[in-house]
Design a protein around this motif. Sequence first.
Motif, short mmCIF file in Angstrom:
data_model
loop_
_atom_site.label_atom_id
_atom_site.label_comp_id
_atom_site.label_asym_id
_atom_site.label_seq_id
_atom_site.Cartn_x
_atom_site.Cartn_y
_atom_site.Cartn_z
N UNK A 133 0.85 -1.19 0.00
CA UNK A 133 0.00 0.00 0.00
C UNK A 133 0.88 1.23 0.00
N UNK A 134 0.64 2.15 -0.95
CA UNK A 134 1.40 3.39 -1.05
C UNK A 134 0.42 4.56 -0.96
N UNK A 135 0.35 5.23 0.18
CA UNK A 135 -0.61 6.33 0.34
C UNK A 135 -0.25 7.57 -0.48
N UNK A 136 1.03 7.71 -0.90
CA UNK A 136 1.44 8.87 -1.69
C UNK A 136 0.65 8.98 -2.98
N UNK A 137 0.46 7.84 -3.66
CA UNK A 137 -0.28 7.87 -4.92
C UNK A 137 -1.57 7.07 -4.84
N UNK A 138 -1.93 6.60 -3.65
CA UNK A 138 -3.20 5.92 -3.45
C UNK A 138 -3.29 4.54 -4.08
N UNK A 139 -2.16 3.86 -4.24
CA UNK A 139 -2.19 2.55 -4.88
C UNK A 139 -2.13 1.42 -3.85
N UNK A 140 -2.77 0.33 -4.23
CA UNK A 140 -2.66 -0.93 -3.49
C UNK A 140 -2.27 -1.97 -4.53
N UNK A 141 -1.12 -2.57 -4.34
CA UNK A 141 -0.62 -3.56 -5.29
C UNK A 141 -0.59 -4.92 -4.62
N UNK A 142 -1.21 -5.90 -5.25
CA UNK A 142 -1.13 -7.29 -4.81
C UNK A 142 -0.23 -8.02 -5.79
N UNK A 143 0.52 -8.97 -5.29
CA UNK A 143 1.39 -9.70 -6.19
C UNK A 143 2.02 -10.90 -5.52
N UNK A 144 2.98 -11.46 -6.24
CA UNK A 144 3.71 -12.63 -5.75
C UNK A 144 5.17 -12.44 -6.11
N UNK A 145 6.03 -12.42 -5.11
CA UNK A 145 7.45 -12.24 -5.31
C UNK A 145 7.82 -10.77 -5.45
N UNK A 146 8.74 -10.32 -4.59
CA UNK A 146 9.15 -8.92 -4.62
C UNK A 146 10.51 -8.80 -3.96
N UNK A 147 11.32 -7.88 -4.45
CA UNK A 147 12.55 -7.54 -3.76
C UNK A 147 12.70 -6.02 -3.79
N UNK A 180 -4.09 -6.28 -9.65
CA UNK A 180 -4.78 -5.18 -9.01
C UNK A 180 -4.61 -3.88 -9.74
N UNK A 181 -5.08 -2.81 -9.13
CA UNK A 181 -5.10 -1.48 -9.72
C UNK A 181 -3.90 -0.69 -9.23
#
Length: 189
Positions: free
Chosen positions: A150-164, A179-180
């Motif tokens: 969740x990034x409140x700066x730009x209002x995004x919520x990203x769901x995913x699998x695998x991240x670094x 997601x959006x």
Amino acid sequence: MVFTMAILFFSCQDNYERSGQEKAPLVYPMGIAENFTATYTEAREMLESEDSTSTRVIAVLTSPLNEDYNNLEFPYRTFPKGLLVHYFNETGEKSIIKADYGIIYSATNVIDLQGNVVIESHDGKKLETPQLFWDQDDNWIFTQEKFKFTNPEDGTIMDGEGMDFNKDLSFFNAHKTYGLMTIKEESND
């Protein structure tokens, strides 16, 4: 009588071959600490004796239970009842890391966090995942599990699998996303 005793001793010999968990030795921690708190500091320059004016607090780790296995060939420390870390960047801004279980591998400087792992950065960004690894030598954090960012700066919520990503969540690489997401365009003014 001697012949009968010899037969008795030879017939009682254990010929069973052990394998798997039966062979595993019991491992006990070299130390256990309850209501554990550790404060990690960094010196800005070389210190003389007990000089503390030029140090800064990097992190404060608290846990209800810490088990120390640093006496083993591959040393590690566990936090079986969870942990909470308050991490401070160079300007003193605080981020929080929480997990239900944690292991610090002393030989490799890798931290393995498991169960309801949450990172909340000082600027409101939030990452949630079931497992997360932190390579302290490279200051790099990664997971192969599902995540929610969740990034409140730009209002995004990203769901995913695998991240670094790096330790302050300013750069990240998501492997699979759903997601959006809103992407800001940079103007050439």
